[in-house]
Design a protein around this motif. Structure first.
Motif: not given
Length: 107
Positions: A58, A60-61, A76, A80-81
């Motif tokens: 991902c 983002l995370t 992702y 949620r992402e």
């Protein structure tokens, strides 16, 4: 490791204290010179490429990505992402894609 517990006396120094060896001494004591030249060893680890597909993470995370946004191409982890991916401005998307060398011009 350097635990002070019991165990064998091999490698023990004076007074039961463990005597430390540097890497060169450890490699020499393993007897790698007796192995065939193409045998894999820790000092000369050469393995063929993995047969498994490369994992995708991902953007983002950092968790393992399950999905890819078709518009931005950001990866992702969960729904949620995905909501966050849709809110990311285009210039930030470009920066995130640069981190994994996947620069794409968005229209």
């Amino acid at each position: 490791a350097a635990s002070g517990g019991g165990g064998s006396s091999k490698g023990s120094g004076v007074g039961g204290r463990r005597q430390w060896k540097n890497l060169k001494k450890i490699v020499e004591s393993e007897g790698y010179e007796r192995l065939p030249i193409d045998a894999p060893t820790y000092p000369s680890i050469e393995a063929p490429p993995s047969l498994l597909p490369a994992k995708k993470f991902c953007d983002l995370t950092g968790l393992e990505a399950r999905y890819t946004d078709p518009k931005t191409l950001l990866r992702y982890y969960s729904s949620r992402e995905y909501g966050l991916v849709r809110l990311v401005p285009d210039h930030t998307v470009q920066e995130l894609l640069k981190f994994r060398n996947a620069t794409v011009s968005l229209k």
